[in-house]
Design a protein around this motif. Structure first.
Motif, PDB file in Angstrom:
ATOM      1  N   ASP A   1      45.438 -60.218  22.428  1.00 52.88           N
ATOM      2  CA  ASP A   1      45.550 -59.419  23.653  1.00 52.88           C
ATOM      3  C   ASP A   1      44.613 -59.931  24.735  1.00 52.88           C
ATOM      4  N   MET A   2      43.397 -60.272  24.358  1.00 53.49           N
ATOM      5  CA  MET A   2      42.433 -60.772  25.343  1.00 53.49           C
ATOM      6  C   MET A   2      42.917 -62.083  25.958  1.00 53.49           C
ATOM      7  N   LEU A   3      43.430 -62.978  25.131  1.00 50.94           N
ATOM      8  CA  LEU A   3      43.914 -64.271  25.635  1.00 50.94           C
ATOM      9  C   LEU A   3      45.114 -64.125  26.570  1.00 50.94           C
ATOM     10  N   HIS A   4      45.896 -63.090  26.358  1.00 49.65           N
ATOM     11  CA  HIS A   4      47.107 -62.886  27.148  1.00 49.65           C
ATOM     12  C   HIS A   4      46.942 -61.842  28.247  1.00 49.65           C
ATOM     13  N   GLY A   5      45.702 -61.487  28.546  1.00 50.72           N
ATOM     14  CA  GLY A   5      45.433 -60.565  29.644  1.00 50.72           C
ATOM     15  C   GLY A   5      45.929 -59.149  29.408  1.00 50.72           C
ATOM     16  N   LEU A   6      46.100 -58.794  28.163  1.00 50.98           N
ATOM     17  CA  LEU A   6      46.560 -57.443  27.829  1.00 50.98           C
ATOM     18  C   LEU A   6      45.336 -56.559  27.623  1.00 50.98           C
ATOM     19  N   ASN A   7      44.812 -56.089  28.731  1.00 45.16           N
ATOM     20  CA  ASN A   7      43.542 -55.353  28.718  1.00 45.16           C
ATOM     21  C   ASN A   7      43.763 -53.849  28.749  1.00 45.16           C
ATOM     22  N   GLU A   8      44.580 -53.373  27.844  1.00 42.71           N
ATOM     23  CA  GLU A   8      44.923 -51.953  27.823  1.00 42.71           C
ATOM     24  C   GLU A   8      43.962 -51.132  26.964  1.00 42.71           C
ATOM     25  N   PHE A   9      42.885 -51.742  26.515  1.00 44.05           N
ATOM     26  CA  PHE A   9      41.927 -51.025  25.675  1.00 44.05           C
ATOM     27  C   PHE A   9      40.510 -51.351  26.141  1.00 44.05           C
ATOM     28  N   THR A  10      39.584 -50.487  25.755  1.00 42.88           N
ATOM     29  CA  THR A  10      38.169 -50.685  26.020  1.00 42.88           C
ATOM     30  C   THR A  10      37.518 -51.108  24.706  1.00 42.88           C
ATOM     31  N   LEU A  11      36.818 -52.234  24.715  1.00 42.44           N
ATOM     32  CA  LEU A  11      36.183 -52.766  23.514  1.00 42.44           C
ATOM     33  C   LEU A  11      34.724 -52.323  23.486  1.00 42.44           C
ATOM     34  N   ILE A  12      34.335 -51.659  22.405  1.00 43.16           N
ATOM     35  CA  ILE A  12      32.969 -51.142  22.274  1.00 43.16           C
ATOM     36  C   ILE A  12      32.317 -51.662  21.001  1.00 43.16           C
ATOM     37  N   ASP A  13      31.164 -52.287  21.173  1.00 44.27           N
ATOM     38  CA  ASP A  13      30.312 -52.741  20.078  1.00 44.27           C
ATOM     39  C   ASP A  13      29.397 -51.576  19.737  1.00 44.27           C
ATOM     40  N   VAL A  14      29.514 -51.043  18.525  1.00 43.12           N
ATOM     41  CA  VAL A  14      28.730 -49.862  18.154  1.00 43.12           C
ATOM     42  C   VAL A  14      27.444 -50.215  17.401  1.00 43.12           C
ATOM     43  N   ARG A  15      27.076 -51.491  17.397  1.00 39.75           N
ATOM     44  CA  ARG A  15      25.822 -51.903  16.768  1.00 39.75           C
ATOM     45  C   ARG A  15      24.643 -51.562  17.679  1.00 39.75           C
ATOM     46  N   SER A  16      23.467 -51.871  17.226  1.00 36.74           N
ATOM     47  CA  SER A  16      22.253 -51.583  18.004  1.00 36.74           C
ATOM     48  C   SER A  16      22.226 -52.390  19.303  1.00 36.74           C
ATOM     49  N   ARG A  17      21.407 -51.952  20.239  1.00 39.22           N
ATOM     50  CA  ARG A  17      21.235 -52.692  21.491  1.00 39.22           C
ATOM     51  C   ARG A  17      20.706 -54.101  21.234  1.00 39.22           C
TER      52      ARG A  17
ATOM     53  N   ILE B   1      30.971 -59.818  21.492  1.00 42.26           N
ATOM     54  CA  ILE B   1      32.265 -60.309  21.951  1.00 42.26           C
ATOM     55  C   ILE B   1      32.274 -60.202  23.479  1.00 42.26           C
ATOM     56  N   PRO B   2      32.663 -61.266  24.173  1.00 39.48           N
ATOM     57  CA  PRO B   2      32.709 -61.203  25.637  1.00 39.48           C
ATOM     58  C   PRO B   2      33.580 -60.033  26.115  1.00 39.48           C
ATOM     59  N   GLY B   3      33.027 -59.286  27.048  1.00 39.38           N
ATOM     60  CA  GLY B   3      33.753 -58.148  27.605  1.00 39.38           C
ATOM     61  C   GLY B   3      33.501 -56.835  26.900  1.00 39.38           C
ATOM     62  N   ALA B   4      32.830 -56.876  25.746  1.00 40.60           N
ATOM     63  CA  ALA B   4      32.542 -55.634  25.022  1.00 40.60           C
ATOM     64  C   ALA B   4      31.379 -54.910  25.675  1.00 40.60           C
ATOM     65  N   MET B   5      31.454 -53.594  25.681  1.00 42.94           N
ATOM     66  CA  MET B   5      30.314 -52.798  26.115  1.00 42.94           C
ATOM     67  C   MET B   5      29.586 -52.315  24.866  1.00 42.94           C
ATOM     68  N   ASN B   6      28.358 -51.876  25.023  1.00 42.25           N
ATOM     69  CA  ASN B   6      27.560 -51.428  23.892  1.00 42.25           C
ATOM     70  C   ASN B   6      27.355 -49.936  23.941  1.00 42.25           C
ATOM     71  N   LEU B   7      27.666 -49.287  22.818  1.00 39.50           N
ATOM     72  CA  LEU B   7      27.391 -47.870  22.649  1.00 39.50           C
ATOM     73  C   LEU B   7      27.120 -47.659  21.160  1.00 39.50           C
TER      74      LEU B   7
ATOM     75  N   GLU C   1      24.565 -42.892  18.944  1.00 38.90           N
ATOM     76  CA  GLU C   1      24.315 -42.324  20.268  1.00 38.90           C
ATOM     77  C   GLU C   1      25.578 -41.789  20.945  1.00 38.90           C
ATOM     78  N   ILE C   2      26.676 -41.817  20.242  1.00 35.28           N
ATOM     79  CA  ILE C   2      27.941 -41.368  20.838  1.00 35.28           C
ATOM     80  C   ILE C   2      27.958 -39.848  20.907  1.00 35.28           C
ATOM     81  N   ASP C   3      28.046 -39.346  22.133  1.00 34.34           N
ATOM     82  CA  ASP C   3      28.161 -37.909  22.365  1.00 34.34           C
ATOM     83  C   ASP C   3      28.842 -37.693  23.715  1.00 34.34           C
ATOM     84  N   GLU C   4      28.976 -36.447  24.124  1.00 39.84           N
ATOM     85  CA  GLU C   4      29.661 -36.143  25.391  1.00 39.84           C
ATOM     86  C   GLU C   4      28.980 -36.810  26.583  1.00 39.84           C
ATOM     87  N   LYS C   5      27.660 -36.841  26.571  1.00 40.33           N
ATOM     88  CA  LYS C   5      26.919 -37.420  27.696  1.00 40.33           C
ATOM     89  C   LYS C   5      27.126 -38.933  27.785  1.00 40.33           C
ATOM     90  N   THR C   6      26.999 -39.634  26.655  1.00 34.94           N
ATOM     91  CA  THR C   6      27.083 -41.100  26.684  1.00 34.94           C
ATOM     92  C   THR C   6      28.507 -41.606  26.877  1.00 34.94           C
TER      93      THR C   6
END
Length: 146
Positions: A42-58, A66-72, A76-81
């Protein structure tokens, strides 16, 4: 003559499910899981219909991700974050690898907050084993396990 003794099958000790039940099981499994090659495709074909989240430590995220992944981090996952995450997009979470349940914990927490989530099987370990690109302070030199 000695007749062969009947053998006990560990495979068949529990009867196999019906084809319908089996189909439902695997379809449900695919609804909550994806794998490294599907994410990369999907990433190679520009199919960016999902949000990629790395749930490991900062720290782990800063060293290799992974390029493009956000960290959470999963703990720490809760309503605020998650307040800024769009609920109309599927979230794909990943952790270290098959022996890590951080992705499972993250997916459980996110789905409990109303997000649609899939866990990327294999985590960053299999992402790297399949030769996919990474970024971060250590990149390819980062450890494969947490």
């Amino acid at each position: 003559m000695n007749e062969p003794q009947p053998k006990y099958s560990l495979v068949l000790e529990t009867p196999a499910a019906s084809p319908e039940d089996t189909h439902r099981h695997y379809t449900n499994k695919l609804a909550v899981e994806t794998d490294v090659s599907d994410v990369r495709y999907d990433m190679l074909h520009g199919l960016n219909e999902f949000t990629l989240i790395d749930v490991r430590s900062r720290k782990a995220y800063g060293e290799c991700r992974i390029p493009g992944a956000m960290n959470l981090p999963s703990g720490e996952i809760d309503e605020k974050t998650t307040a800024s995450l769009p609920k109309d997009r599927v979230i794909v979470v990943y952790c270290w690898g098959p022996a890590c349940n951080g992705g499972t914990k993250g997916a459980a927490r996110l789905s409990g907050l109303g997000f649609r989530v899939k866990e990327m099987l294999g985590g960053i370990e299999y992402w790297r084993r399949e030769g996919n690109p990474v970024e971060g302070a250590l990149g390819e030199e980062a450890t494969l396990v947490g």
